[in-house]
Scaffold this motif. Sequence first.
Motif, short mmCIF file in Angstrom:
data_model
loop_
_atom_site.label_atom_id
_atom_site.label_comp_id
_atom_site.label_asym_id
_atom_site.label_seq_id
_atom_site.Cartn_x
_atom_site.Cartn_y
_atom_site.Cartn_z
N ALA A 1 0.83 -1.21 0.00
CA ALA A 1 0.00 0.00 0.00
C ALA A 1 0.87 1.26 0.00
O ALA A 1 0.58 2.22 -0.72
N ALA A 2 1.94 1.25 0.78
CA ALA A 2 2.85 2.41 0.81
C ALA A 2 3.53 2.60 -0.54
O ALA A 2 3.70 3.74 -1.01
N ASP A 3 3.91 1.51 -1.18
CA ASP A 3 4.55 1.59 -2.49
C ASP A 3 3.57 2.14 -3.54
O ASP A 3 3.93 2.97 -4.37
N ILE A 4 2.32 1.69 -3.49
CA ILE A 4 1.30 2.19 -4.41
C ILE A 4 1.14 3.70 -4.24
O ILE A 4 1.12 4.46 -5.21
N THR A 5 1.04 4.15 -3.00
CA THR A 5 0.88 5.57 -2.73
C THR A 5 2.09 6.36 -3.20
O THR A 5 1.95 7.42 -3.83
N ALA A 6 3.28 5.85 -2.94
CA ALA A 6 4.50 6.55 -3.35
C ALA A 6 4.62 6.66 -4.87
O ALA A 6 5.04 7.69 -5.39
N ARG A 7 4.21 5.62 -5.58
CA ARG A 7 4.36 5.61 -7.03
C ARG A 7 3.22 6.30 -7.78
O ARG A 7 3.43 6.80 -8.88
N THR A 8 2.02 6.28 -7.21
CA THR A 8 0.86 6.81 -7.94
C THR A 8 0.26 8.05 -7.30
O THR A 8 -0.50 8.76 -7.96
N GLY A 9 0.53 8.27 -6.02
CA GLY A 9 -0.11 9.36 -5.30
C GLY A 9 -1.53 9.03 -4.87
O GLY A 9 -2.22 9.86 -4.32
N LEU A 10 -1.97 7.80 -5.12
CA LEU A 10 -3.31 7.35 -4.75
C LEU A 10 -3.26 6.55 -3.47
O LEU A 10 -2.31 5.82 -3.22
N SER A 11 -4.32 6.67 -2.69
CA SER A 11 -4.43 5.80 -1.51
C SER A 11 -4.70 4.38 -2.00
O SER A 11 -5.13 4.16 -3.14
N ASP A 12 -4.47 3.43 -1.13
CA ASP A 12 -4.74 2.03 -1.47
C ASP A 12 -6.20 1.83 -1.88
O ASP A 12 -6.47 1.20 -2.91
N PRO A 13 -7.18 2.36 -1.12
CA PRO A 13 -8.58 2.18 -1.54
C PRO A 13 -8.89 2.87 -2.87
O PRO A 13 -9.63 2.31 -3.69
N ASP A 14 -8.34 4.06 -3.11
CA ASP A 14 -8.56 4.74 -4.39
C ASP A 14 -8.01 3.90 -5.53
O ASP A 14 -8.65 3.74 -6.58
N PHE A 15 -6.81 3.38 -5.35
CA PHE A 15 -6.18 2.52 -6.36
C PHE A 15 -7.03 1.28 -6.60
O PHE A 15 -7.22 0.87 -7.74
N GLY A 16 -7.58 0.72 -5.52
CA GLY A 16 -8.45 -0.45 -5.66
C GLY A 16 -9.69 -0.16 -6.48
O GLY A 16 -10.09 -0.96 -7.33
#
Length: 79
Positions: free
Chosen positions: A27-42
């Motif tokens: 989840a931290a990697d997703i946020t760092a790479r995309t700027g999206l929270s884990d739920p938003d990315f989901g």
Amino acid sequence: MTRLSQDEMALWRAWKQASETVRTRVAADITARTGLSDPDFGVLTRVAGEGGGRMRQNQLAASMGYHRSRLSHHLSRMR
């Protein structure tokens, strides 16, 4: 139901800790790479991948394990 032995319980706790650590790091990697929270990315990956860019709200909620009202609030925050 059979109770777990002490060794089995220790293994279960270690498994839970390891899986939570992996989930947190992903989840931290997703946020760092995309700027999206884990739920938003989901939300976005499900709509793009499963829905072909469009998805009914109740279908999206079910795919995420959310109640429809929780998803509705989440989508409002994403706007």
